[in-house]
Design a protein around this motif. Sequence first.
Motif, PDB file in Angstrom:
ATOM      1  N   LEU A  47      -6.543 -12.399  19.643  1.00  0.00           N
ATOM      2  CA  LEU A  47      -6.355 -11.290  20.572  1.00  0.00           C
ATOM      3  C   LEU A  47      -7.714 -10.861  21.117  1.00  0.00           C
ATOM      4  CD1 LEU A  47      -4.396  -9.156  21.769  1.00  0.00           C
ATOM      5  CD2 LEU A  47      -4.863  -7.773  19.742  1.00  0.00           C
ATOM      6  N   VAL A  48      -7.854 -10.834  22.457  1.00  0.00           N
ATOM      7  CA  VAL A  48      -9.118 -10.429  23.071  1.00  0.00           C
ATOM      8  C   VAL A  48      -8.994  -9.136  23.867  1.00  0.00           C
ATOM      9  CG1 VAL A  48     -10.151 -12.729  23.123  1.00  0.00           C
ATOM     10  CG2 VAL A  48      -8.758 -11.972  25.052  1.00  0.00           C
ATOM     11  N   SER A  49      -7.773  -8.833  24.350  1.00  0.00           N
ATOM     12  CA  SER A  49      -7.584  -7.574  25.070  1.00  0.00           C
ATOM     13  C   SER A  49      -6.107  -7.209  25.094  1.00  0.00           C
ATOM     14  CB  SER A  49      -8.120  -7.661  26.506  1.00  0.00           C
ATOM     15  OG  SER A  49      -7.329  -8.519  27.288  1.00  0.00           O
ATOM     16  N   GLU A  51      -3.507  -4.238  27.289  1.00  0.00           N
ATOM     17  CA  GLU A  51      -3.356  -3.163  28.257  1.00  0.00           C
ATOM     18  C   GLU A  51      -2.015  -2.501  28.009  1.00  0.00           C
ATOM     19  OE1 GLU A  51      -3.693  -5.165  32.000  1.00  0.00           O
ATOM     20  OE2 GLU A  51      -5.866  -5.350  31.840  1.00  0.00           O
ATOM     21  N   VAL A  52      -2.014  -1.174  27.962  1.00  0.00           N
ATOM     22  CA  VAL A  52      -0.785  -0.427  27.728  1.00  0.00           C
ATOM     23  C   VAL A  52      -0.391   0.259  29.030  1.00  0.00           C
ATOM     24  CG1 VAL A  52       0.308   1.424  26.407  1.00  0.00           C
ATOM     25  CG2 VAL A  52      -1.402  -0.052  25.314  1.00  0.00           C
ATOM     26  N   TYR A  53       0.858   0.041  29.443  1.00  0.00           N
ATOM     27  CA  TYR A  53       1.401   0.627  30.670  1.00  0.00           C
ATOM     28  C   TYR A  53       2.474   1.639  30.308  1.00  0.00           C
ATOM     29  CZ  TYR A  53      -1.007  -3.230  32.916  1.00  0.00           C
ATOM     30  OH  TYR A  53      -1.970  -4.104  33.343  1.00  0.00           O
ATOM     31  N   ASP A  54       2.499   2.769  31.016  1.00  0.00           N
ATOM     32  CA  ASP A  54       3.501   3.798  30.737  1.00  0.00           C
ATOM     33  C   ASP A  54       4.845   3.406  31.353  1.00  0.00           C
ATOM     34  OD1 ASP A  54       3.403   4.441  33.470  1.00  0.00           O
ATOM     35  OD2 ASP A  54       2.188   6.234  33.153  1.00  0.00           O
ATOM     36  N   LYS A  55       5.836   4.275  31.216  1.00  0.00           N
ATOM     37  CA  LYS A  55       7.191   3.947  31.668  1.00  0.00           C
ATOM     38  C   LYS A  55       7.281   3.735  33.174  1.00  0.00           C
ATOM     39  CE  LYS A  55       8.544   8.801  31.692  1.00  0.00           C
ATOM     40  NZ  LYS A  55       9.362   9.796  31.064  1.00  0.00           N
ATOM     41  N   SER A  56       6.337   4.285  33.936  1.00  0.00           N
ATOM     42  CA  SER A  56       6.350   4.083  35.390  1.00  0.00           C
ATOM     43  C   SER A  56       5.534   2.863  35.815  1.00  0.00           C
ATOM     44  CB  SER A  56       5.842   5.335  36.106  1.00  0.00           C
ATOM     45  OG  SER A  56       4.474   5.551  35.805  1.00  0.00           O
ATOM     46  N   GLY A  57       4.967   2.157  34.838  1.00  0.00           N
ATOM     47  CA  GLY A  57       4.192   0.948  35.148  1.00  0.00           C
ATOM     48  C   GLY A  57       2.724   1.188  35.418  1.00  0.00           C
ATOM     49  N   GLN A  58       2.247   2.418  35.215  1.00  0.00           N
ATOM     50  CA  GLN A  58       0.832   2.739  35.431  1.00  0.00           C
ATOM     51  C   GLN A  58       0.019   2.372  34.190  1.00  0.00           C
ATOM     52  OE1 GLN A  58      -0.793   4.169  38.190  1.00  0.00           O
ATOM     53  NE2 GLN A  58       1.148   3.725  39.216  1.00  0.00           N
ATOM     54  N   LEU A  59      -1.171   1.840  34.411  1.00  0.00           N
ATOM     55  CA  LEU A  59      -2.064   1.504  33.303  1.00  0.00           C
ATOM     56  C   LEU A  59      -2.471   2.784  32.585  1.00  0.00           C
ATOM     57  CD1 LEU A  59      -3.716  -0.650  31.765  1.00  0.00           C
ATOM     58  CD2 LEU A  59      -5.532  -0.301  33.460  1.00  0.00           C
ATOM     59  N   ASP A  60      -2.192   2.861  31.281  1.00  0.00           N
ATOM     60  CA  ASP A  60      -2.517   4.022  30.455  1.00  0.00           C
ATOM     61  C   ASP A  60      -3.820   3.810  29.700  1.00  0.00           C
ATOM     62  OD1 ASP A  60      -1.626   6.585  29.002  1.00  0.00           O
ATOM     63  OD2 ASP A  60      -1.999   5.171  27.358  1.00  0.00           O
ATOM     64  N   SER A  61      -3.985   2.620  29.115  1.00  0.00           N
ATOM     65  CA  SER A  61      -5.174   2.343  28.310  1.00  0.00           C
ATOM     66  C   SER A  61      -5.409   0.848  28.208  1.00  0.00           C
ATOM     67  CB  SER A  61      -5.034   2.955  26.915  1.00  0.00           C
ATOM     68  OG  SER A  61      -3.815   2.578  26.334  1.00  0.00           O
ATOM     69  N   LYS A  62      -6.659   0.511  27.885  1.00  0.00           N
ATOM     70  CA  LYS A  62      -7.055  -0.893  27.726  1.00  0.00           C
ATOM     71  C   LYS A  62      -7.941  -0.990  26.496  1.00  0.00           C
ATOM     72  CE  LYS A  62      -9.221  -4.757  30.085  1.00  0.00           C
ATOM     73  NZ  LYS A  62      -9.796  -5.248  31.348  1.00  0.00           N
ATOM     74  N   TYR A  63      -7.736  -2.053  25.714  1.00  0.00           N
ATOM     75  CA  TYR A  63      -8.482  -2.278  24.480  1.00  0.00           C
ATOM     76  C   TYR A  63      -9.110  -3.658  24.520  1.00  0.00           C
ATOM     77  CZ  TYR A  63      -5.536   1.594  23.140  1.00  0.00           C
ATOM     78  OH  TYR A  63      -4.905   2.807  23.109  1.00  0.00           O
ATOM     79  N   LEU A  64     -10.363  -3.753  24.121  1.00  0.00           N
ATOM     80  CA  LEU A  64     -11.035  -5.040  23.997  1.00  0.00           C
ATOM     81  C   LEU A  64     -11.301  -5.280  22.518  1.00  0.00           C
ATOM     82  CD1 LEU A  64     -13.568  -4.761  26.955  1.00  0.00           C
ATOM     83  CD2 LEU A  64     -11.297  -5.791  26.950  1.00  0.00           C
ATOM     84  N   TYR A  65     -11.071  -6.521  22.077  1.00  0.00           N
ATOM     85  CA  TYR A  65     -11.160  -6.869  20.659  1.00  0.00           C
ATOM     86  C   TYR A  65     -12.208  -7.939  20.431  1.00  0.00           C
ATOM     87  CZ  TYR A  65      -6.498  -4.761  20.524  1.00  0.00           C
ATOM     88  OH  TYR A  65      -5.438  -3.907  20.638  1.00  0.00           O
ATOM     89  N   GLN A  66     -12.762  -7.914  19.225  1.00  0.00           N
ATOM     90  CA  GLN A  66     -13.647  -8.980  18.760  1.00  0.00           C
ATOM     91  C   GLN A  66     -13.323  -9.203  17.290  1.00  0.00           C
ATOM     92  OE1 GLN A  66     -17.933  -8.173  18.702  1.00  0.00           O
ATOM     93  NE2 GLN A  66     -18.190 -10.145  19.738  1.00  0.00           N
ATOM     94  N   ASN A  67     -12.885 -10.401  16.971  1.00  0.00           N
ATOM     95  CA  ASN A  67     -12.502 -10.759  15.600  1.00  0.00           C
ATOM     96  C   ASN A  67     -11.507  -9.771  14.999  1.00  0.00           C
ATOM     97  OD1 ASN A  67     -14.272 -12.989  15.653  1.00  0.00           O
ATOM     98  ND2 ASN A  67     -15.980 -11.663  15.110  1.00  0.00           N
ATOM     99  N   GLY A  68     -10.523  -9.350  15.801  1.00  0.00           N
ATOM    100  CA  GLY A  68      -9.470  -8.476  15.305  1.00  0.00           C
ATOM    101  C   GLY A  68      -9.811  -7.000  15.278  1.00  0.00           C
ATOM    102  N   THR A  69     -11.023  -6.633  15.678  1.00  0.00           N
ATOM    103  CA  THR A  69     -11.458  -5.232  15.674  1.00  0.00           C
ATOM    104  C   THR A  69     -11.545  -4.715  17.099  1.00  0.00           C
ATOM    105  OG1 THR A  69     -12.748  -5.587  13.663  1.00  0.00           O
ATOM    106  CG2 THR A  69     -13.317  -3.669  14.973  1.00  0.00           C
ATOM    107  N   VAL A  70     -11.036  -3.504  17.329  1.00  0.00           N
ATOM    108  CA  VAL A  70     -11.146  -2.873  18.647  1.00  0.00           C
ATOM    109  C   VAL A  70     -12.608  -2.494  18.856  1.00  0.00           C
ATOM    110  CG1 VAL A  70     -10.425  -0.935  20.091  1.00  0.00           C
ATOM    111  CG2 VAL A  70      -8.798  -1.954  18.490  1.00  0.00           C
ATOM    112  N   ILE A  71     -13.236  -3.061  19.911  1.00  0.00           N
ATOM    113  CA  ILE A  71     -14.653  -2.765  20.158  1.00  0.00           C
ATOM    114  C   ILE A  71     -14.868  -1.827  21.347  1.00  0.00           C
ATOM    115  CG2 ILE A  71     -15.534  -4.847  19.043  1.00  0.00           C
ATOM    116  CD1 ILE A  71     -15.933  -6.011  21.905  1.00  0.00           C
ATOM    117  N   LYS A  72     -13.892  -1.778  22.270  1.00  0.00           N
ATOM    118  CA  LYS A  72     -13.971  -0.856  23.410  1.00  0.00           C
ATOM    119  C   LYS A  72     -12.579  -0.354  23.735  1.00  0.00           C
ATOM    120  CE  LYS A  72     -18.015  -2.919  25.545  1.00  0.00           C
ATOM    121  NZ  LYS A  72     -18.571  -3.577  26.737  1.00  0.00           N
TER     122      LYS A  72
END
Length: 190
Positions: A47-49, A51-72
């Motif tokens: 897993l490298v990233s 993106e979570v979208y809300d019920k209306s399809g808008q981008l809510d949040s984004k996560y970047l991963y490195q070796n299974g850890t959320v880095i951003k």
Amino acid sequence: MKNLILAVPCCFFLLQSCKKEDSQKDHVELIKENATTTKASYKNGKLVSSEVYDKSGQLDSKYLYQNGTVIKIYQYFPDQKVSSYSYLTKAPNHYITTIYYKNGKTASEGEGDYYKDQNLYLRRGEWIFYSKSGEPYSVYGFMHDGKKQYIKREIIFDTIKKKTLKDVNFDPPFLYEKETVKSLKPVNSK
């Protein structure tokens, strides 16, 4: 010659199966939960990233991963401007976070701990709070017990006269109930 004739198709099938495995290592998954959809991207099976979208399809949040850890972590306003940005400073869960007003100016900044298994972000240390015009107006010292966050110090500034109005240490610290950091929803890495 017969061996060569058999070897060519075998090599072809072997190469095709390798391509199929590689395509499975790099892929995107869509995960629907309650009112959100998460788009999880994998590279080389990791897993490298997400993106979570809300019920209306808008981008809510984004996560970047490195070796299974959320880095951003990026969180967004409905107009898709960044509402907060956090980056890992010390594994596994210590982050520096900046929260923004809708006008793009910094609303507050400080450090905190993100507990992935509880989907919980708790402030720690000194946080600076800014007015919408960008002037710092207070500093709060936070601490937490892994479940709740507490205020241990409060400093209030007069932004016009440029002086400190209040500087208080609380002993014992008191529970901070107002929450400005939205709850986080990263994907659990595989």
